[in-house]
Write a protein that holds these residues in place. Structure first.
Motif, PDB file in Angstrom:
ATOM      1  N   LEU A  56       0.643  -1.217   0.032  1.00  0.00           N
ATOM      2  CA  LEU A  56      -0.162   0.065   0.017  1.00  0.00           C
ATOM      3  C   LEU A  56       1.048   1.106   0.056  1.00  0.00           C
ATOM      4  O   LEU A  56       0.771   2.197  -0.563  1.00  0.00           O
ATOM      5  CB  LEU A  56      -0.818   0.083   1.241  1.00  0.00           C
ATOM      6  CG  LEU A  56      -1.973   1.197   1.408  1.00  0.00           C
ATOM      7  CD1 LEU A  56      -2.781   1.119   0.245  1.00  0.00           C
ATOM      8  CD2 LEU A  56      -2.766   1.057   2.930  1.00  0.00           C
ATOM      9  N   ASP A  57       1.985   1.258   0.934  1.00  0.00           N
ATOM     10  CA  ASP A  57       2.867   2.366   0.961  1.00  0.00           C
ATOM     11  C   ASP A  57       3.649   2.661  -0.649  1.00  0.00           C
ATOM     12  O   ASP A  57       3.450   3.527  -1.040  1.00  0.00           O
ATOM     13  CB  ASP A  57       3.655   2.259   2.022  1.00  0.00           C
ATOM     14  CG  ASP A  57       3.064   2.438   3.393  1.00  0.00           C
ATOM     15  OD1 ASP A  57       2.069   2.782   3.611  1.00  0.00           O
ATOM     16  OD2 ASP A  57       3.768   1.845   4.312  1.00  0.00           O
ATOM     17  N   THR A  58       3.695   1.474  -1.143  1.00  0.00           N
ATOM     18  CA  THR A  58       4.593   1.496  -2.414  1.00  0.00           C
ATOM     19  C   THR A  58       3.520   2.314  -3.503  1.00  0.00           C
ATOM     20  O   THR A  58       3.892   2.927  -4.454  1.00  0.00           O
ATOM     21  CB  THR A  58       4.987   0.290  -2.897  1.00  0.00           C
ATOM     22  OG1 THR A  58       5.872  -0.383  -1.635  1.00  0.00           O
ATOM     23  CG2 THR A  58       5.722   0.354  -4.163  1.00  0.00           C
ATOM     24  N   ALA A  59       2.345   1.855  -3.492  1.00  0.00           N
ATOM     25  CA  ALA A  59       1.297   2.073  -4.411  1.00  0.00           C
ATOM     26  C   ALA A  59       0.972   3.589  -4.105  1.00  0.00           C
ATOM     27  O   ALA A  59       0.714   4.173  -5.179  1.00  0.00           O
ATOM     28  CB  ALA A  59       0.119   1.380  -4.210  1.00  0.00           C
ATOM     29  N   LEU A  60       0.995   4.066  -3.005  1.00  0.00           N
ATOM     30  CA  LEU A  60       0.781   5.505  -2.759  1.00  0.00           C
ATOM     31  C   LEU A  60       1.866   6.345  -2.737  1.00  0.00           C
ATOM     32  O   LEU A  60       1.731   7.770  -2.743  1.00  0.00           O
ATOM     33  CB  LEU A  60       0.060   5.580  -1.385  1.00  0.00           C
ATOM     34  CG  LEU A  60      -1.170   4.901  -0.936  1.00  0.00           C
ATOM     35  CD1 LEU A  60      -1.630   5.093   0.368  1.00  0.00           C
ATOM     36  CD2 LEU A  60      -2.303   5.581  -1.953  1.00  0.00           C
ATOM     37  N   ALA A  61       3.201   5.781  -2.969  1.00  0.00           N
ATOM     38  CA  ALA A  61       4.273   6.577  -3.065  1.00  0.00           C
ATOM     39  C   ALA A  61       4.203   7.562  -4.094  1.00  0.00           C
ATOM     40  O   ALA A  61       4.116   7.002  -5.224  1.00  0.00           O
ATOM     41  CB  ALA A  61       5.471   5.835  -2.591  1.00  0.00           C
ATOM     42  N   PRO A  62       4.333   8.884  -4.275  1.00  0.00           N
ATOM     43  CA  PRO A  62       4.642   9.535  -5.460  1.00  0.00           C
ATOM     44  C   PRO A  62       5.965   9.587  -6.130  1.00  0.00           C
ATOM     45  O   PRO A  62       7.055   9.214  -5.378  1.00  0.00           O
ATOM     46  CB  PRO A  62       4.300  10.955  -4.975  1.00  0.00           C
ATOM     47  CG  PRO A  62       4.972  11.182  -3.567  1.00  0.00           C
ATOM     48  CD  PRO A  62       4.636   9.686  -2.830  1.00  0.00           C
ATOM     49  N   GLY A  63       6.020  10.228  -7.159  1.00  0.00           N
ATOM     50  CA  GLY A  63       7.213  10.012  -7.910  1.00  0.00           C
ATOM     51  C   GLY A  63       7.616   8.672  -8.653  1.00  0.00           C
ATOM     52  O   GLY A  63       6.925   7.882  -8.618  1.00  0.00           O
ATOM     53  N   PRO A  64       8.774   8.902  -9.609  1.00  0.00           N
ATOM     54  CA  PRO A  64       9.224   7.887 -10.457  1.00  0.00           C
ATOM     55  C   PRO A  64       9.428   6.591  -9.212  1.00  0.00           C
ATOM     56  O   PRO A  64      10.100   6.687  -8.406  1.00  0.00           O
ATOM     57  CB  PRO A  64      10.221   8.289 -11.091  1.00  0.00           C
ATOM     58  CG  PRO A  64      10.697   9.555 -10.393  1.00  0.00           C
ATOM     59  CD  PRO A  64       9.652  10.153  -9.602  1.00  0.00           C
ATOM     60  N   GLY A  65       9.336   5.436 -10.161  1.00  0.00           N
ATOM     61  CA  GLY A  65       9.598   4.175  -9.182  1.00  0.00           C
ATOM     62  C   GLY A  65       8.721   3.644  -8.485  1.00  0.00           C
ATOM     63  O   GLY A  65       8.567   2.720  -7.761  1.00  0.00           O
TER      64      GLY A  65
END
Length: 413
Positions: A56-65
């Motif tokens: 979930l954190d990865t999916a909500l993290a902004p920016g490239p990657g």
């Protein structure tokens, strides 16, 4: 190993021990299995929740990657209801969803600004399969361990069980009169079975010593009485004839018979009596005994007269005592039946007391409950002589009243 019968006796001590061991093993296996299952389940849930939060954190993290919005769910209707309630109350939560048992999932959700809910799920199928495989392996190896432990425990219990059976056999032999029987059960000091066997052996020694003491006392009394009794018999013969003299002579004859019986019993107890066996026509022998006693009895002989291997003198003594006891303590008519190698003496009195039927004839047994005023020594002498000639003497009461004595003699070889 025990006998096949003992092996199949599920009520025996060895199988009780084996079943107790099996029950203990099952309890331990169940407890350990539940603990391992619960611990594995909790760890799987914690790892699954951590994996879902990371996704979930990865999916909500902004920016490239970043994972972007791949896999994100924004509609509460698509989320598990329990997860929705918890997130609205706490702001974030994880929940395990098994609505599809073939593809369980772990959900993680968060409440964003504005009250919007967002969630993501990760597949937990591999964790579920691992837990099920672990459960199967625990049950499989627990059953395999039981299959080994139960027979081993039964084998381990066989040694003390065999020793206990030997003690039981010895106790039965002692109860049957074999006071020379001993357990001969080895073991270490402090072993309970060794203590039991030592107690049984000590009991046999005590009974043997007491019996020998009683036998010596009986023999000594009889021998000490014999000399003054002979003087008394001689003196009564010198008394002038009268009613009182005849009464004295009669009592002296009874006393003399009693002393002779005591001497005979002491010899029988000492085991020094030996039978002079020879072939004897049983019906003729019984007729002769009846004639010598002078007692009234109805004789019935079967269709097939038998020849028995016996001691005529001792057999005559047995029959005389049985007939005398029937007339003295029973009731007329007295019936004697000869059938094959069996002689049955029956009277029509009150029958034998329960104590005699249970324990056999006992010397000097008297009392109001007995036949008449006690059966004295006659039946005891008859039983002892029967043992000497290898015959069996059985005591019973007829269904319609009266005492029945059955003498079974060995046939000629």
């Amino acid at each position: 190993m025990g006998t096949p019968r003992a092996l199949l006796n599920w009520r025996s001590l060895r199988w009780k021990i084996a079943l107790l061991v099996a029950a203990a093993c099952c309890g331990i296996a169940l407890t350990v299995g539940l603990l391992v299952h619960h611990s594995t389940y909790e760890r799987s849930m914690n790892e699954g929740a951590a994996k879902a939060y990371t996704a979930l954190d990865t999916a909500l993290a902004p920016g490239p990657g970043s994972g972007g919005a791949d896999g994100l769910v924004h509609t509460p209707e698509e989320m598990p209801p329990k997860l929705v309630r918890t997130v609205r109350a706490q702001g974030s939560a994880a929940a395990y969803d098994e609505s599809n048992p073939y593809q369980p999932r772990m959900w993680a959700a968060r409440r964003l600004s504005g009250g919007r809910l967002v969630a993501i799920s990760v597949d937990m199928t591999s964790d579920q399969l691992s837990r099920r495989a672990l459960d199967r392996h625990m049950w499989k190896y627990s059953l395999a361990a039981l299959a080994v432990i139960v027979p081993l425990s039964a084998l381990a219990a066989e040694l003390p069980n065999r020793r206990l059976r030997r003690v039981a056999r010895t106790a039965r032999r002692i109860a049957a009169g074999d006071l020379a029987a001993r357990t001969e059960v080895g073991g270490r000091a402090g072993d309970e079975i060794t203590e039991i066997s030592a107690t049984v052996d000590s009991m046999a020694d005590s009974l043997r010593d007491r019996l020998r003491g009683e036998q010596r006392f009986t023999a000594d009394v009889a021998h000490e009485l014999r000399t003054p009794l002979m003087g008394l018999v001689t003196s009564t013969e010198l008394l002038p004839e009268s009613e009182a003299t005849e009464l004295v002579r009669d009592r002296v004859r009874v006393l003399r018979a009693l002393v002779e019986d005591l001497l005979e019993i002491s010899r029988l107890d000492a085991g020094v009596e030996r039978a002079d066996l020879r072939p004897v026509a049983l019906p003729d022998m019984v007729r002769g005994s009846l004639a010598r006693t002078g007692l009234d009895a109805r004789l019935t002989v079967g269709a097939a007269p038998a020849v028995v291997e016996t001691d005529p003198r001792r057999l005559d003594r047995i029959l005389a005592n049985l007939l005398g006891n029937a007339h003295r303590h029973g009731g007329a008519p007295v019936e004697v039946t000869v059938e094959g190698t069996t002689v049955v003496v029956r009277d029509h009195g009150s029958g034998f007391p329960d104590s005699l039927l249970l324990e056999g004839p006992q010397r000097f047994r008297t009392g109001a409950a007995e036949r008449g005023h006690g059966h004295g020594l006659g039946l005891t002498v008859a039983a002892g002589q029967a043992r000497v000639i290898g015959a069996s003497l059985l005591f019973a009461n007829a269904a319609d009243g009266g005492a029945v004595v059955t003498l079974r003699l060995p046939a000629t070889g």
